[in-house]
Design a protein around this motif. Structure first.
Motif, mmCIF file in Angstrom:
data_model
loop_
_atom_site.group_PDB
_atom_site.id
_atom_site.type_symbol
_atom_site.label_atom_id
_atom_site.label_comp_id
_atom_site.label_asym_id
_atom_site.label_seq_id
_atom_site.Cartn_x
_atom_site.Cartn_y
_atom_site.Cartn_z
ATOM 1 N N TYR A 27 -29.517 -63.706 12.188
ATOM 2 C CA TYR A 27 -28.315 -63.588 11.359
ATOM 3 C C TYR A 27 -28.652 -63.746 9.875
ATOM 4 C CZ TYR A 27 -24.596 -63.181 14.801
ATOM 5 O OH TYR A 27 -23.759 -62.707 15.768
ATOM 6 N N LEU A 28 -29.506 -64.695 9.559
ATOM 7 C CA LEU A 28 -29.855 -64.923 8.159
ATOM 8 C C LEU A 28 -30.463 -63.669 7.535
ATOM 9 C CD1 LEU A 28 -30.146 -66.849 5.758
ATOM 10 C CD2 LEU A 28 -32.368 -67.539 6.700
ATOM 11 N N LEU A 29 -31.456 -63.098 8.204
ATOM 12 C CA LEU A 29 -32.104 -61.898 7.663
ATOM 13 C C LEU A 29 -31.246 -60.655 7.840
ATOM 14 C CD1 LEU A 29 -35.802 -62.429 8.850
ATOM 15 C CD2 LEU A 29 -34.821 -62.876 6.599
ATOM 16 N N GLY A 30 -30.601 -60.525 9.005
ATOM 17 C CA GLY A 30 -29.818 -59.331 9.292
ATOM 18 C C GLY A 30 -28.600 -59.182 8.405
ATOM 19 N N VAL A 31 -27.901 -60.288 8.145
ATOM 20 C CA VAL A 31 -26.717 -60.218 7.286
ATOM 21 C C VAL A 31 -27.110 -59.866 5.854
ATOM 22 C CG1 VAL A 31 -24.842 -61.576 6.291
ATOM 23 C CG2 VAL A 31 -25.337 -61.753 8.730
ATOM 24 N N LEU A 32 -28.141 -60.507 5.318
ATOM 25 C CA LEU A 32 -28.588 -60.183 3.965
ATOM 26 C C LEU A 32 -29.051 -58.730 3.869
ATOM 27 C CD1 LEU A 32 -30.557 -63.423 2.986
ATOM 28 C CD2 LEU A 32 -28.303 -62.685 2.178
ATOM 29 N N TRP A 33 -29.732 -58.264 4.910
ATOM 30 C CA TRP A 33 -30.202 -56.871 4.941
ATOM 31 C C TRP A 33 -29.007 -55.911 4.948
ATOM 32 C CZ3 TRP A 33 -35.577 -55.904 6.987
ATOM 33 C CH2 TRP A 33 -35.947 -54.558 6.877
ATOM 34 N N GLY A 34 -28.040 -56.186 5.813
ATOM 35 C CA GLY A 34 -26.864 -55.323 5.905
ATOM 36 C C GLY A 34 -26.028 -55.339 4.642
ATOM 37 N N LEU A 35 -25.875 -56.514 4.029
ATOM 38 C CA LEU A 35 -25.111 -56.599 2.784
ATOM 39 C C LEU A 35 -25.809 -55.856 1.655
ATOM 40 C CD1 LEU A 35 -23.912 -60.327 2.810
ATOM 41 C CD2 LEU A 35 -22.585 -58.277 3.369
ATOM 42 N N ALA A 36 -27.133 -55.949 1.615
ATOM 43 C CA ALA A 36 -27.883 -55.225 0.595
ATOM 44 C C ALA A 36 -27.692 -53.720 0.747
ATOM 45 C CB ALA A 36 -29.364 -55.592 0.673
ATOM 46 N N ALA A 37 -27.679 -53.236 1.990
ATOM 47 C CA ALA A 37 -27.469 -51.806 2.221
ATOM 48 C C ALA A 37 -26.045 -51.392 1.879
ATOM 49 C CB ALA A 37 -27.786 -51.470 3.676
ATOM 50 N N ALA A 38 -25.068 -52.233 2.243
ATOM 51 C CA ALA A 38 -23.669 -51.888 1.998
ATOM 52 C C ALA A 38 -23.341 -51.851 0.513
ATOM 53 C CB ALA A 38 -22.758 -52.887 2.712
ATOM 54 N N LEU A 96 -18.793 -52.432 4.265
ATOM 55 C CA LEU A 96 -18.709 -51.237 3.424
ATOM 56 C C LEU A 96 -17.421 -51.168 2.616
ATOM 57 C CD1 LEU A 96 -20.252 -48.383 5.609
ATOM 58 C CD2 LEU A 96 -21.038 -49.196 3.376
ATOM 59 N N GLU A 97 -16.293 -51.467 3.254
ATOM 60 C CA GLU A 97 -15.007 -51.367 2.545
ATOM 61 C C GLU A 97 -14.940 -52.360 1.388
ATOM 62 O OE1 GLU A 97 -10.182 -51.636 3.445
ATOM 63 O OE2 GLU A 97 -11.643 -51.728 5.097
ATOM 64 N N ALA A 98 -15.299 -53.618 1.671
ATOM 65 C CA ALA A 98 -15.254 -54.632 0.611
ATOM 66 C C ALA A 98 -16.298 -54.374 -0.466
ATOM 67 C CB ALA A 98 -15.455 -56.020 1.224
ATOM 68 N N ALA A 99 -17.447 -53.804 -0.081
ATOM 69 C CA ALA A 99 -18.529 -53.585 -1.043
ATOM 70 C C ALA A 99 -18.172 -52.570 -2.111
ATOM 71 C CB ALA A 99 -19.794 -53.143 -0.303
ATOM 72 N N SER A 104 -25.473 -51.268 -1.896
ATOM 73 C CA SER A 104 -26.366 -50.389 -2.654
ATOM 74 C C SER A 104 -25.566 -49.246 -3.271
ATOM 75 C CB SER A 104 -27.447 -49.827 -1.726
ATOM 76 O OG SER A 104 -28.214 -48.858 -2.399
ATOM 77 N N ARG A 105 -25.828 -48.959 -4.509
ATOM 78 C CA ARG A 105 -25.082 -47.906 -5.212
ATOM 79 C C ARG A 105 -25.796 -46.563 -5.146
ATOM 80 N NH1 ARG A 105 -22.900 -50.605 -10.732
ATOM 81 N NH2 ARG A 105 -21.269 -49.048 -10.423
ATOM 82 N N ARG A 106 -26.920 -46.528 -4.467
ATOM 83 C CA ARG A 106 -27.663 -45.278 -4.311
ATOM 84 C C ARG A 106 -27.847 -44.978 -2.833
ATOM 85 N NH1 ARG A 106 -32.523 -45.551 -8.876
ATOM 86 N NH2 ARG A 106 -31.143 -45.790 -10.698
ATOM 87 N N HIS A 107 -27.571 -43.746 -2.481
ATOM 88 C CA HIS A 107 -27.669 -43.337 -1.081
ATOM 89 C C HIS A 107 -29.095 -43.476 -0.563
ATOM 90 C CE1 HIS A 107 -26.749 -41.192 2.602
ATOM 91 N NE2 HIS A 107 -27.749 -40.357 2.360
ATOM 92 N N LEU A 108 -30.074 -43.172 -1.432
ATOM 93 C CA LEU A 108 -31.475 -43.250 -1.014
ATOM 94 C C LEU A 108 -31.853 -44.674 -0.628
ATOM 95 C CD1 LEU A 108 -34.229 -41.957 -0.631
ATOM 96 C CD2 LEU A 108 -34.675 -42.344 -3.070
#
Length: 250
Positions: free
Chosen positions: A70-81, A141-144, A83-87
């Protein structure tokens, strides 16, 4: 009932080694139901003593692997959500999608082969990481991309405050709902690893190892298999019921 299902196996797992007075002592070489009140296993070990000794490792792996994932997965998912660049989003999530395409048991055996000296906690954690990251990203995604987040960025707020405090707070309930099922999945995955001999010595006092070790003698002393199996089932059901109860609205 749910409290009983959870408290009994947890108490045995955490306090069992202290309650076991004589450690991993061998008593004989046959199934003699008079040796202990649950009899002995195939190697003559007291089954009740093995049950007392066998839960702490499984419970520890379950809690640490789930927390780490959860610690790594949540931070990873939040970073992706956020992100302002699709790449950047693609680079973060596509490798995880490849891991999700591999069945968990096959991935477990593959990681155990690639990292024979690696701990079971890390292996199980890596298996759950992609799923948690994807769930976190989808929920965030919505909140981000909301006006509030844009305003926080314009004000120069830090990434931690914007992403973790605001966006992460919006997905907390979704992740809490997933936690009960995730803990159960981790428990069964860790038990399956122990059953297959991954990360645990074949003669270890472990509930899953007890099941594998004594299944050939099921008709001689069923308790050598049923007792550890009941502990795992009770812990799994108790965790799910407790999380479901905690998430109910008053």
């Amino acid at each position: 009932m749910r409290r009983l299902l959870l408290v009994v196996p947890l108490f045995v797992a955490l306090c069992g080694p202290w309650l076991s007075a004589s450690g991993d002592t061998l008593h004989g070489v046959s199934y003699d139901l008079g040796t202990g009140w649950l009899g002995t296993d195939f190697a003559g070990r007291d089954v009740w003593q093995q049950v007392l000794l066998g839960g702490r490792g499984l419970a520890t792996v379950t809690v640490l692997a789930t927390a780490g994932a959860y610690l790594l997965g949540v931070l990873w998912g939040l970073a992706a959500a956020t992100s302002r660049r699709h790449l950047a989003d693609e680079l973060l999530m596509r490798p995880l999608d490849l891991l999700l395409a591999v069945p968990s048991l096959f991935l477990l055996l593959l990681l155990a082969t690639l990292f024979p000296s690696g701990g079971l906690v890390w292996i199980v954690m890596l298996i759950h990481l992609p799923d948690i990251a994807r769930l976190s990203r989808a929920a965030a995604l919505e909140a981000a991309h909301s006006p509030v987040v844009e305003a926080l960025r314009l004000q120069g707020e830090s990434w931690w405050r914007t992403t973790v405090h605001h966006v992460g707070g919006s997905v907390a309930r979704t992740l809490a709902a997933d936690a009960g099922t995730r803990l159960t999945g981790t428990l069964y995955l860790a038990a399956a690893a122990s059953f297959l001999g991954v990360g645990v010595p074949p003669d270890a006092a472990d509930w899953a190892v007890m099941i594998e070790r004594n299944r050939a003698g099921l008709l001689l002393n069923p308790w050598a298999v049923l007792a550890p199996a009941l502990m795992i089932i009770m812990l799994s059901v108790g965790l799910n019921l407790s999380f479901d109860r905690a998430l109910r609205k008053p």
